[in-house]
Design an enzyme around this catalytic site. Sequence first.
Site, PDB file in Angstrom:
ATOM      1  CG  HIS A 158       3.838   1.399   2.952  1.00 58.14           C
ATOM      2  ND1 HIS A 158       4.222   0.081   3.330  1.00 58.14           N
ATOM      3  CD2 HIS A 158       3.168   1.425   1.806  1.00 58.14           C
ATOM      4  CE1 HIS A 158       3.541  -0.678   2.426  1.00 58.14           C
ATOM      5  NE2 HIS A 158       3.126   0.101   1.552  1.00 58.14           N
ATOM      6  CE  LYS A 162       0.106   0.651   4.410  1.00 54.37           C
ATOM      7  NZ  LYS A 162      -1.226   0.956   3.861  1.00 54.37           N
TER       8      LYS A 162
END
Length: 272
Positions: A158, A162
């Site tokens: 990601h 995040k």
Amino acid sequence: MTEQPGVVVTGVSGRMGQMLVHEILASDKLRLAGALERPGHDWIGQDLGTAMGGAPLGVLVGDDPLEAFARAQAVIDFTAPAATVAFADLAAQARAVHVIGTTGLSDNDLERIKAAARHAVIVRAGNMSLGVNLLTQLTKRVAAALDADWDIEIVETHHNRKVDAPSGTALMLGEAAAEGRGVSLAEVSDRGRDGLTGARKRGDIGFAAIRGGDVVGEHDVIFAAAGERIVLRHIASDRALFARGALKAALWGQDKRPGEYDMLDVLGLSEE
């Protein structure tokens, strides 16, 4: 219901919040009924359209969820665990469908959400996309077909902003693999390897998290045995797909009985 269901977006200043607003405004089945931010946020009291850098929308950003939920039929929530739990209680009071995309929820948080679902519809999923939910079903079936001589590893990537790891989607895939094998994920999860860890334990389900750049989301489920591997992969390149899934869930939940549902239910993929 003849009027389009009204939707409140929580955490509206965030990337997902703004994406949800754009998708709702483009929808011919839902309408934007409210926008929420945390108390003290710069957007509070501003017209949402202006705050987002566009034309006025006639919707003011507020910080009172109970007042906003009372005027809506659905709440879409991609915020933080503490906020989501509080929103679940208030959405249940308003009998509004609560769509939860928040990740990083603790067992205690999940119990609170389960209690709220006795009074209203809650759709909660670590990922709202059709592809990921199909991957979940495939993971469960492959895990059920292979014994513990096949090591299972879940690798997720990601963007660098995040804040939780493993991702909600990775945990969803891990749960599917564990369910396929008839074991508890809590008992076989292996999330940390550093230094002399020793050999991999037979039957464990491993997790690895990669963070970098602006990656929307990539998930691999690896089944590895002597001499061969099976890799199931999903790559998300457009954050809008999560928003569209959340809108689908908000609309789907309008005529359902109180309870906790997931995207497999929404997409008609549930085996129950």
